[in-house]
Design a protein around this motif. Structure first.
Motif, mmCIF file in Angstrom:
data_model
loop_
_atom_site.group_PDB
_atom_site.id
_atom_site.type_symbol
_atom_site.label_atom_id
_atom_site.label_comp_id
_atom_site.label_asym_id
_atom_site.label_seq_id
_atom_site.Cartn_x
_atom_site.Cartn_y
_atom_site.Cartn_z
ATOM 1 N N ASP A 89 -6.253 18.187 7.042
ATOM 2 C CA ASP A 89 -7.620 17.752 7.376
ATOM 3 C C ASP A 89 -8.038 16.468 6.662
ATOM 4 O O ASP A 89 -9.055 15.876 7.004
ATOM 5 N N VAL A 90 -7.259 16.012 5.642
ATOM 6 C CA VAL A 90 -7.673 14.754 4.982
ATOM 7 C C VAL A 90 -6.926 13.559 5.568
ATOM 8 O O VAL A 90 -7.270 12.423 5.296
ATOM 9 N N LEU A 91 -5.914 13.804 6.392
ATOM 10 C CA LEU A 91 -5.145 12.679 6.950
ATOM 11 C C LEU A 91 -5.990 11.902 7.956
ATOM 12 O O LEU A 91 -6.634 12.492 8.825
ATOM 13 N N GLY A 92 -6.023 10.558 7.799
ATOM 14 C CA GLY A 92 -6.717 9.704 8.761
ATOM 15 C C GLY A 92 -8.204 10.012 8.865
ATOM 16 O O GLY A 92 -8.812 9.809 9.902
ATOM 17 N N ALA A 93 -8.828 10.506 7.782
ATOM 18 C CA ALA A 93 -10.214 10.963 7.886
ATOM 19 C C ALA A 93 -11.192 10.198 6.987
ATOM 20 O O ALA A 93 -12.389 10.479 6.998
ATOM 21 N N TYR A 94 -10.723 9.254 6.165
ATOM 22 C CA TYR A 94 -11.604 8.600 5.175
ATOM 23 C C TYR A 94 -11.626 7.078 5.345
ATOM 24 O O TYR A 94 -10.707 6.487 5.901
ATOM 25 N N ASP A 95 -12.712 6.502 4.780
ATOM 26 C CA ASP A 95 -12.878 5.046 4.861
ATOM 27 C C ASP A 95 -12.377 4.329 3.613
ATOM 28 O O ASP A 95 -11.973 3.163 3.677
ATOM 29 N N THR A 96 -12.440 5.050 2.471
ATOM 30 C CA THR A 96 -12.109 4.437 1.168
ATOM 31 C C THR A 96 -11.446 5.471 0.264
ATOM 32 O O THR A 96 -11.860 6.638 0.280
ATOM 33 N N PHE A 97 -10.403 5.050 -0.479
ATOM 34 C CA PHE A 97 -9.804 5.975 -1.462
ATOM 35 C C PHE A 97 -9.798 5.345 -2.845
ATOM 36 O O PHE A 97 -9.796 4.102 -2.982
ATOM 37 N N PHE A 98 -9.810 6.208 -3.854
ATOM 38 C CA PHE A 98 -9.648 5.798 -5.262
ATOM 39 C C PHE A 98 -8.506 6.614 -5.844
ATOM 40 O O PHE A 98 -8.350 7.794 -5.518
ATOM 41 N N THR A 99 -7.689 6.002 -6.676
ATOM 42 C CA THR A 99 -6.669 6.732 -7.412
ATOM 43 C C THR A 99 -6.315 5.917 -8.652
ATOM 44 O O THR A 99 -6.704 4.743 -8.735
ATOM 45 N N ASP A 100 -5.620 6.537 -9.637
ATOM 46 C CA ASP A 100 -5.193 5.779 -10.815
ATOM 47 C C ASP A 100 -3.850 6.360 -11.259
ATOM 48 O O ASP A 100 -3.804 7.194 -12.149
ATOM 49 N N PRO A 101 -2.786 5.974 -10.563
ATOM 50 C CA PRO A 101 -1.511 6.675 -10.671
ATOM 51 C C PRO A 101 -0.775 6.450 -11.994
ATOM 52 O O PRO A 101 -1.034 5.470 -12.692
ATOM 53 N N PRO A 102 0.149 7.348 -12.337
ATOM 54 C CA PRO A 102 1.064 7.089 -13.449
ATOM 55 C C PRO A 102 1.854 5.810 -13.119
ATOM 56 O O PRO A 102 1.887 5.384 -11.957
ATOM 57 N N GLU A 103 2.454 5.180 -14.142
ATOM 58 C CA GLU A 103 2.978 3.833 -13.956
ATOM 59 C C GLU A 103 4.450 3.747 -13.566
ATOM 60 O O GLU A 103 5.163 2.860 -14.026
ATOM 61 N N THR A 104 4.915 4.630 -12.709
ATOM 62 C CA THR A 104 6.262 4.394 -12.166
ATOM 63 C C THR A 104 6.078 3.936 -10.725
ATOM 64 O O THR A 104 5.070 4.276 -10.081
ATOM 65 N N VAL A 105 7.046 3.185 -10.203
ATOM 66 C CA VAL A 105 6.937 2.710 -8.820
ATOM 67 C C VAL A 105 6.843 3.909 -7.879
ATOM 68 O O VAL A 105 6.058 3.924 -6.931
ATOM 69 N N GLU A 106 7.593 4.986 -8.229
ATOM 70 C CA GLU A 106 7.559 6.212 -7.406
ATOM 71 C C GLU A 106 6.146 6.780 -7.353
ATOM 72 O O GLU A 106 5.647 7.158 -6.296
ATOM 73 N N ALA A 107 5.492 6.861 -8.513
ATOM 74 C CA ALA A 107 4.146 7.452 -8.567
ATOM 75 C C ALA A 107 3.151 6.580 -7.812
ATOM 76 O O ALA A 107 2.301 7.086 -7.077
ATOM 77 N N ILE A 108 3.280 5.279 -7.960
ATOM 78 C CA ILE A 108 2.346 4.374 -7.286
ATOM 79 C C ILE A 108 2.547 4.466 -5.771
ATOM 80 O O ILE A 108 1.592 4.571 -5.005
ATOM 81 N N LYS A 109 3.833 4.542 -5.366
ATOM 82 C CA LYS A 109 4.129 4.688 -3.935
ATOM 83 C C LYS A 109 3.539 6.007 -3.422
ATOM 84 O O LYS A 109 2.920 6.065 -2.355
ATOM 85 N N ALA A 110 3.674 7.077 -4.223
ATOM 86 C CA ALA A 110 3.190 8.399 -3.800
ATOM 87 C C ALA A 110 1.673 8.425 -3.753
ATOM 88 O O ALA A 110 1.083 8.758 -2.727
ATOM 89 N N PHE A 111 1.011 8.038 -4.855
ATOM 90 C CA PHE A 111 -0.452 8.172 -4.928
ATOM 91 C C PHE A 111 -1.142 7.182 -3.987
ATOM 92 O O PHE A 111 -2.020 7.546 -3.213
ATOM 93 N N VAL A 112 -0.702 5.912 -4.029
ATOM 94 C CA VAL A 112 -1.341 4.921 -3.158
ATOM 95 C C VAL A 112 -0.948 5.179 -1.708
ATOM 96 O O VAL A 112 -1.774 5.109 -0.797
ATOM 97 N N GLY A 113 0.322 5.541 -1.478
ATOM 98 C CA GLY A 113 0.797 5.846 -0.117
ATOM 99 C C GLY A 113 0.001 6.985 0.501
ATOM 100 O O GLY A 113 -0.386 6.931 1.672
ATOM 101 N N ARG A 114 -0.311 7.987 -0.311
ATOM 102 C CA ARG A 114 -1.114 9.110 0.197
ATOM 103 C C ARG A 114 -2.557 8.640 0.421
ATOM 104 O O ARG A 114 -3.194 9.035 1.388
ATOM 105 N N GLY A 115 -3.034 7.776 -0.456
ATOM 106 C CA GLY A 115 -4.383 7.240 -0.246
ATOM 107 C C GLY A 115 -4.464 6.544 1.099
ATOM 108 O O GLY A 115 -5.389 6.782 1.884
#
Ligand SMILES: NCCCCN(CCCN)CCCN
Length: 351
Positions: A217-243
């Motif tokens: 229900d959260v996929l494709g449903a928001y206008d703006t996201f906030f996140t502050d991921p751990p500092e690995t490329v994997e984490a940034i890809k995961a957290f920002v990618g999900r955003g």
């Protein structure tokens, strides 16, 4: 120049963190500005593990001495700085906005005062999830920034990971139409739910491990996201990618922090390529916008083992650059399961 090159290549060999003569030069400038290890890391803007190794090498070359917990240039070190024209850092940061470009003005003042009180009972940052929250003023400055860019009023906003309590600040501002938060730490979700009930904020708060795909229900449903991921490329890809996966379509916005304390310029290049490849444009990069309150588990973190002097951090030293990104046609979020370690790499040091 030759000694800087020699130290840089030896430091890179020992740490596996990309190092350059400029890295050594910035550490020397930092030592000329402060004798405190954490301030030297802060000023140098190089990854902590690399700064620690460069300091040890400068000591091995008799260019630096450790007097108690103070880090000082020797006469030979000062002579090298003179010869190479290396000088202390000079700041020209705006005293009003602290370099953020926005302030918490009267329209946000009342909500901010309420937030200051509420966050007094926040759960402490814990090592398990690489938590480290930003100052309450910083949390609200992010609200001001997003409103200044037109990303909040009448919008649906989602927060992925919220030890910064962004969800509470956003809801208190009354600006978004809806606020959803997904967070792995039950202590935080319970705290946010209690506050939401008490102040009638109507926050949709859920326990969710961001290594797992997002709820439908959260996929494709928001206008703006906030996140502050751990500092690995994997984490940034995961957290920002999900955003990005939560966004309704093109021209929607995302906000997150990326630090230099645990990420080299080379890692930044990989991160920025990941963002571009997702179909994002980077519209804003505000250096040191985010400042993190010192967490009390510092003796457990890897960085503490690496420090050449064992001085507990006092002032704020961990900062990150605030990114604002926007989707354009053809953007692609990321909602696959993440396996493996998203917290540690050669450059990370506060996990
Ligand atoms: N481990 C202590 C510092 C963590 C900072 N990281 C998580 C911040 C959550 N508010 C990453 C900061 C930059 N992405």
């Amino acid at each position: 120049m030759e000694i800087l090159e020699q130290i840089a290549s030896e430091a890179e060999k020992r740490t596996q963190v990309p190092a350059y003569p400029r890295s050594v030069e910035k550490v020397i400038s930092a030592i000329m500005t402060s004798n405190n290890f954490w301030k030297i890391v802060d000023l140098s803007d190089e990854p902590l593990p690399l700064v620690a190794e460069i300091l040890k090498l400068l000591k091995e070359h008799d260019l630096v001495i450790f007097e108690g917990n103070q880090i000082l240039l020797t006469e030979a070190g000062a002579e090298l700085a003179r010869r190479l024209g290396i000088e202390p850092f000079v700041s020209h940061k705006c005293p009003t906005c602290k370099g953020r470009g926005v302030i918490i003005d009267d329209s946000l003042r009342e909500a901010y005062e309420k937030f200051l009180k509420i966050q007094e009972n926040r759960p402490p940052a814990i090592h398990q999830f690489d938590q480290g929250y930003v100052t309450p003023e910083n949390t609200f400055a992010r609200v001001a920034l997003a409103d200044d860019r037109g990303d909040l009023r009448g919008k649906k906003v989602v927060v992925l990971g919220d030890d910064d309590l962004m969800s509470i600040a956003l809801a208190l501002s009354g600006l978004p139409k809806k606020v959803t938060i997904l967070e792995i730490d039950e202590r935080l979700v319970n705290f946010i739910k209690e506050v939401s009930d008490k102040y009638n904020l109507n926050i949709d708060a859920r326990v969710h491990d961001l290594r797992q795909p997002l709820p439908e229900d959260v996929l494709g449903a928001y206008d703006t996201f906030f996140t502050d991921p751990p500092e690995t490329v994997e984490a940034i890809k995961a957290f920002v990618g999900r955003g990005v996966a939560t966004l309704k379509g093109p021209r929607c916005a995302g906000y997150f922090g990326v630090t230099r304390r645990e990420s080299s310029a080379d890692k930044w290049r990989r991160i920025q390529r990941v963002l571009i490849d997702m179909g994002l444009v980077i519209t804003d990069l505000i250096h040191n916008f985010n400042e993190y309150v010192n967490w009390d588990y510092y003796e457990e973190m890897r960085g503490w083992q690496l420090t050449p002097v064992k001085e507990p951090p006092k002032d704020i030293w961990y900062r990150s650059t605030q990114f604002r990104v926007e989707t354009v046609r053809g953007f692609e979020g990321f909602n696959e399961p993440i396996v493996g370690d998203i917290y540690n790499d050669a450059e990370s040091s506060t996990t």
